[in-house]
Design a protein around this motif. Structure first.
Motif, PDB file in Angstrom:
ATOM      1  N   PRO B 178      44.140  40.810 -24.626  1.00  0.00           N
ATOM      2  CA  PRO B 178      44.292  40.905 -23.179  1.00  0.00           C
ATOM      3  C   PRO B 178      42.854  41.628 -22.595  1.00  0.00           C
ATOM      4  N   GLY B 179      42.528  41.034 -21.357  1.00  0.00           N
ATOM      5  CA  GLY B 179      41.480  41.449 -20.531  1.00  0.00           C
ATOM      6  C   GLY B 179      40.079  40.947 -21.079  1.00  0.00           C
ATOM      7  N   ASN B 180      40.091  39.935 -22.129  1.00  0.00           N
ATOM      8  CA  ASN B 180      38.823  39.749 -22.530  1.00  0.00           C
ATOM      9  C   ASN B 180      38.133  38.478 -21.910  1.00  0.00           C
ATOM     10  N   ARG B 181      37.827  38.814 -20.502  1.00  0.00           N
ATOM     11  CA  ARG B 181      37.396  37.947 -19.741  1.00  0.00           C
ATOM     12  C   ARG B 181      35.934  37.755 -19.554  1.00  0.00           C
ATOM     13  N   THR B 182      35.458  37.165 -20.825  1.00  0.00           N
ATOM     14  CA  THR B 182      33.795  37.135 -20.727  1.00  0.00           C
ATOM     15  C   THR B 182      33.376  35.725 -20.057  1.00  0.00           C
ATOM     16  N   THR B 183      34.184  34.937 -20.030  1.00  0.00           N
ATOM     17  CA  THR B 183      33.678  33.513 -19.685  1.00  0.00           C
ATOM     18  C   THR B 183      32.694  33.519 -18.298  1.00  0.00           C
ATOM     19  N   PRO B 184      33.239  34.091 -17.089  1.00  0.00           N
ATOM     20  CA  PRO B 184      32.449  33.927 -16.027  1.00  0.00           C
ATOM     21  C   PRO B 184      31.131  34.893 -16.328  1.00  0.00           C
ATOM     22  N   LEU B 185      31.001  35.882 -17.249  1.00  0.00           N
ATOM     23  CA  LEU B 185      29.640  36.543 -17.339  1.00  0.00           C
ATOM     24  C   LEU B 185      28.934  35.619 -18.143  1.00  0.00           C
ATOM     25  N   VAL B 186      29.347  35.031 -19.232  1.00  0.00           N
ATOM     26  CA  VAL B 186      28.530  34.205 -20.005  1.00  0.00           C
ATOM     27  C   VAL B 186      27.965  32.926 -19.160  1.00  0.00           C
ATOM     28  N   LEU B 325      32.875  35.848 -34.520  1.00  0.00           N
ATOM     29  CA  LEU B 325      34.024  36.599 -34.900  1.00  0.00           C
ATOM     30  C   LEU B 325      33.900  38.081 -33.906  1.00  0.00           C
ATOM     31  N   SER B 326      34.889  38.549 -33.510  1.00  0.00           N
ATOM     32  CA  SER B 326      34.817  39.661 -32.583  1.00  0.00           C
ATOM     33  C   SER B 326      35.960  40.834 -32.865  1.00  0.00           C
ATOM     34  N   ASP B 327      35.698  41.920 -32.644  1.00  0.00           N
ATOM     35  CA  ASP B 327      36.570  42.935 -32.837  1.00  0.00           C
ATOM     36  C   ASP B 327      37.828  42.891 -31.985  1.00  0.00           C
ATOM     37  N   GLY B 328      39.280  42.574 -32.616  1.00  0.00           N
ATOM     38  CA  GLY B 328      40.358  42.102 -31.565  1.00  0.00           C
ATOM     39  C   GLY B 328      41.401  43.163 -31.860  1.00  0.00           C
ATOM     40  N   THR B 329      40.727  44.402 -32.016  1.00  0.00           N
ATOM     41  CA  THR B 329      41.859  45.545 -32.248  1.00  0.00           C
ATOM     42  C   THR B 329      42.656  46.037 -30.829  1.00  0.00           C
ATOM     43  N   ALA B 330      41.778  46.089 -29.752  1.00  0.00           N
ATOM     44  CA  ALA B 330      42.548  46.686 -28.767  1.00  0.00           C
ATOM     45  C   ALA B 330      42.072  45.887 -27.399  1.00  0.00           C
ATOM     46  N   ALA B 431      45.624  53.651 -31.119  1.00  0.00           N
ATOM     47  CA  ALA B 431      45.664  52.216 -31.176  1.00  0.00           C
ATOM     48  C   ALA B 431      46.605  51.904 -29.739  1.00  0.00           C
ATOM     49  N   ILE B 432      46.167  50.593 -29.505  1.00  0.00           N
ATOM     50  CA  ILE B 432      46.728  49.886 -28.261  1.00  0.00           C
ATOM     51  C   ILE B 432      47.470  48.552 -28.938  1.00  0.00           C
ATOM     52  N   ASP B 433      48.836  48.472 -28.691  1.00  0.00           N
ATOM     53  CA  ASP B 433      49.345  47.154 -29.186  1.00  0.00           C
ATOM     54  C   ASP B 433      48.905  46.314 -28.253  1.00  0.00           C
ATOM     55  N   ASN B 434      48.452  45.371 -28.272  1.00  0.00           N
ATOM     56  CA  ASN B 434      48.088  43.931 -27.338  1.00  0.00           C
ATOM     57  C   ASN B 434      49.195  43.420 -26.910  1.00  0.00           C
ATOM     58  N   ARG B 435      50.046  43.049 -28.104  1.00  0.00           N
ATOM     59  CA  ARG B 435      51.181  42.068 -27.522  1.00  0.00           C
ATOM     60  C   ARG B 435      52.019  43.037 -26.827  1.00  0.00           C
ATOM     61  N   GLN B 459      41.154  54.526 -23.125  1.00  0.00           N
ATOM     62  CA  GLN B 459      40.915  53.670 -24.030  1.00  0.00           C
ATOM     63  C   GLN B 459      41.094  54.377 -25.690  1.00  0.00           C
ATOM     64  N   VAL B 460      40.919  53.630 -26.636  1.00  0.00           N
ATOM     65  CA  VAL B 460      41.176  54.064 -28.095  1.00  0.00           C
ATOM     66  C   VAL B 460      40.029  55.079 -28.292  1.00  0.00           C
ATOM     67  N   GLY B 461      40.470  56.284 -28.732  1.00  0.00           N
ATOM     68  CA  GLY B 461      39.451  57.530 -29.012  1.00  0.00           C
ATOM     69  C   GLY B 461      39.630  58.593 -27.774  1.00  0.00           C
ATOM     70  N   ASP B 462      40.135  58.404 -26.736  1.00  0.00           N
ATOM     71  CA  ASP B 462      40.391  59.352 -25.623  1.00  0.00           C
ATOM     72  C   ASP B 462      41.317  60.354 -25.973  1.00  0.00           C
ATOM     73  N   ARG B 463      41.160  61.449 -25.760  1.00  0.00           N
ATOM     74  CA  ARG B 463      42.061  62.657 -25.681  1.00  0.00           C
ATOM     75  C   ARG B 463      42.943  62.741 -24.539  1.00  0.00           C
ATOM     76  N   VAL B 464      44.178  62.659 -24.542  1.00  0.00           N
ATOM     77  CA  VAL B 464      44.974  62.705 -23.571  1.00  0.00           C
ATOM     78  C   VAL B 464      45.781  64.191 -23.607  1.00  0.00           C
ATOM     79  N   SER B 465      46.161  64.660 -22.280  1.00  0.00           N
ATOM     80  CA  SER B 465      47.106  65.462 -22.281  1.00  0.00           C
ATOM     81  C   SER B 465      48.660  65.073 -21.826  1.00  0.00           C
ATOM     82  N   LYS B 466      49.708  65.694 -22.244  1.00  0.00           N
ATOM     83  CA  LYS B 466      51.201  65.249 -21.954  1.00  0.00           C
ATOM     84  C   LYS B 466      51.216  64.793 -20.304  1.00  0.00           C
TER      85      LYS B 466
END
Lengths: 502, 502
Positions: B178-186, B325-330, B431-435, B459-466
């Motif tokens: 989701p959100g991997n909208r590179t085409t207009p930039l490329v 090949l690119s990172d597809g984890t989030a 982690a963020i579940d793409n699906r 995003q992944v790695g961010d610290r959040v409070s309740k």
């Protein structure tokens, strides 16, 4: 009432798939973001249905605060004109992921199949999802364990008839052989011995006639459980359509899709047959399996694999089951199509000179095998008993009594439009292509039109002269007759004619 | 005129499937034996269409000598009120037997695929048949040879653009992130170097937005071949919807079914992508393949198999092709959904402080790889060129020029209905579940509603409070917002929060 609209009947027959027609500018389409092909849940009193939305233009025939329902949606909701129903997004089908998993080649368990069947019965899965499920199981993509699981979950989704611990006989023919209408004969013979044989049959899936289609020519077949019990307690047997009984109810949905696709799968075939047998309370089941290059089961290897699957699943669900392999190289009897097959059945029961000998012999084989398998049966003695009951007229009397108990006997009618197909040359009939003949019968209107089908005028081994009629197309309308005739003329080799020395 | 009826518009939107409504008691239904779900051929002047029949009750809204057409059937025939059309049985789809063969596990050749594609384009195959075809090819059930054959027959069914022997660059992302909208930039970066990059994109298949959906927020994307050439000759690049060009036209039909089924197949994925690339006249193609457990390609093994298939088919049809090949984890960027992704693209081009760094980095990687692959490219030098063009504002200027050439630039709009999802506890996003996130965006209305989707606030790695917002649901209507919110609340674990030592 922001999520309600007033229901009106659309009077549109969309077959089994419920469809709702809503104005593109109605407040619900706008608020909920509904567009064409959206799945919509409609709640009315204590009933609900999931329907496919077709959007109607703002200048169209529908009022903006009305929703029109297709015939199947209207009757499923039990709607009355002026009813106000609630519209919402349905929960997504949880089992769609199981269908996808199966499409990708994973194995499913009983819980997975149960969820697919539940969503099928609640119309949460679309017809496309069901087509994907059928295809994902096609060929041999359901293994034995999966087939047992599918059979059990199909049975568990509906009723199971209780015969009080008595032995209940049953037979089933794995289709694909046009005209092989032995069931009414076997039921008549076996019931005449005093055994219990409450036969529930299906309508055609991909063939020109199912047993229920043929039987319906001669007697009503849509009986509820109470009527079924009354017939069987009185006569020991019956031949009815299983569809009115809620036995393995998902099967009808699968069959509807298989009929459209014109294929089914080995595992689903076995699960379909045996879930219905188990649900009907059967204890002793004979499977008739015709084998031939143009039959449904095409080779000895395929027959062995299918037999093994039937035996494995039968044992797992507690049935005494035997498989009877028979010759599937050519159509059986003369008629193909409901009324034409009914005429063949009656000719055998009435011991007429024109009765097809092959149909008679097959029915006797099966009755004999079933009597041998039954409790109290002495292997090898069934044949003589079966023959005696048929020849004495006892089977005919029993069959007429069953028809009367089901609601009254009727003679088959003759089609108003008939076209003869002449032999293109002289010679000896060496083979008949079951698939082409079945296709001609279906194009002529069978099984939808009871009188439609094909009447064979020759059989394998017959010597024919050029121009002699090989078969007749029977149709209820001139359009269907012409349509079948065009196809028949393009497939003039449906009957192979060998031209040896004279 | 015994086989004709007068056409009237039904004003019913049945999406792409043409439907005809006829009275059950009209002379054609009676003469031809037509019933609901029958496939009917309708001829009008030099056009014809095959439609599905829905039967209307005799006391219904339709006159007995009229046939009403759905919007798609009406426009396919170019009908005018009062036209009299001819009705007949269509020839059966010859390719149905090929679909069946594939379902049973047989291999198909180029001729088989060509016949399936022809019947698909002529609407002879039903949607159920197409669902069976998609399913029969699912997973890895199309081998390399079959995929080459399918690709060639898909390309041959439509137009092929001719760029006069010039090198034509192209890139394609295998979806699922989701959100991997590179085409207009490329496209903006590569076109700014003077290379030719006439990008035709698709709409979403199973994702919340396709490149064409996102680009359409900022500029018109429905251009015919003449307009496409004008844009490309002027600016060197474009980002348009390929659907208006008749490039690999069967693909849209397959995609429509895949979208409903919510799955596609490896072989069909490759054939879909490469038949369009070949038809667009591309010579140098970079495939971006994100890999991650919740992406479309889930594992290194799956990526290797899919890459090998892309390389094999690319070579067979004469493309210079590389796989990145690119990172597809989030998810990538902040926005998921057409307008939200457009906002991310613009923030990167405009070098804004809030521009998502991950989207920027991915676009630079791809532009660099593509420039290295291009004729005259020096491997390793592409990265610096790409970065310079982005940082100088040359890429932004090129993008706006392309948008203007396509018909005019527009800023993305903000959704009127927004709901925040708060963190259920404090901790670190692991982690963020793409699906799940993609599903929420789709339930909110994406891609149908341009402004709908999900805006990630962490995003992944961010610290959040309740209680801190994790993401926002954006929707065009309150119904869709509520619907997505209900699902989101049932899947509160879409973002995993690790609770380590404070």
């Amino acid at each position: 009432m922001s999520d309600t609209l007033i229901l009106v009947p659309a009077g549109i027959d969309t077959y089994r798939q419920p469809v709702v027609y809503m104005r593109e500018d109605c407040h619900i389409c706008r608020a909920e973001g509904f567009a064409s092909q959206t799945r919509v849940r409609i709640d009315l009193r204590d009933r609900w249905v999931i329907a496919t939305l077709n959007v109607v233009a703002h200048d169209g025939w529908l009022a903006v605060d009305n929703a029109a329902l297709s015939i199947s949606a209207w009757s499923a909701l039990g709607a009355r004109p002026g009813d106000r129903a609630r519209f919402s997004h349905p929960e997504p089908a949880g089992s769609a992921s199981k269908v996808r998993a199966k499409a990708y080649g994973e194995r499913l368990n009983e819980r997975d199949f149960a969820s697919i069947i539940r969503d099928t019965l609640e119309n949460r899965l679309t017809d496309l999802d069901l087509a994907a499920f059928i295809t994902a199981c096609a060929g041999n993509r359901l293994d034995g364990t999966e087939t047992v699981a599918l059979t059990r979950s199909m049975q568990a989704a509906g009723e199971t008839l209780d015969w009080g611990g008595r032995s209940v006989l049953d037979k089933h023919c794995v289709g694909g052989l046009p005209g092989n209408r032995t069931t009414p004969l076997v039921v008549a013979i076996v019931a005449a011995t005093g055994q219990l044989i409450p036969k529930t049959s299906s309508r055609a899936i991909t063939s020109p006639a199912g047993t229920a289609d043929t039987m319906e020519v001669m007697a009503p077949v849509t009986l509820d459980e109470r009527a079924l019990r009354r017939v069987v307690e009185a006569e020991g047997g019956c031949v009815i359509w299983g569809g009115a009984l809620n036995l393995s109810p998902a099967d009808d949905h699968f069959i509807r899709i298989e009929r459209s696709l014109d294929f089914d799968s080995t595992g689903q075939l076995v699960a379909s047959v045996l879930s219905k047998k188990a649900a009907a309370g059967s204890t002793h089941v004979l499977i008739d399996m015709p084998v031939g290059v143009t039959a449904k089961v095409r080779s000895a290897e395929a027959a062995a694999a299918l037999s093994a699957l039937f035996l494995r699943v039968g044992e797992a669900i507690g049935l005494r089951l035997a498989v009877h392999l028979s010759d599937g190289t050519a159509p059986v009897g003369r008629g193909i199509g409901p009324a034409l097959e009914a005429a063949d059945v009656l000719a055998v029961l009435r011991r007429r000179a024109e009765a097809p000998l092959d149909l008679r012999a097959r029915a006797l084989d099966l009755a004999a095998h079933l009597l041998d398998l039954a409790p109290g049966g002495v292997p090898g003695e069934g044949r003589a008993r079966a023959e005696a009951l048929l020849d004495s007229g006892a089977a005919e009397a029993k069959f007429l009594a069953i028809c009367e108990a089901q609601g009254g006997f009727a003679e088959p009618k003759l089609a108003p439009h008939r076209i003869e197909l002449p032999a293109p040359c002289q010679g000896i009939i060496s083979a008949i292509d079951n698939r082409v003949i079945a296709r001609v019968a279906k194009l002529a209107g069978a099984p939808r039109q009871k009188v439609a089908g094909v009447l064979l005028r020759v059989q394998v081994g017959d010597r024919v002269s050029k121009g002699q009629p090989l078969y007749e197309i029977h149709a209820a309308t001139p359009g269907e007759a012409a349509w079948a005739h065009r196809y028949a003329e393009q497939h003039a080799d449906a009957l192979s004619i060998a031209q040896g020395p004279r």
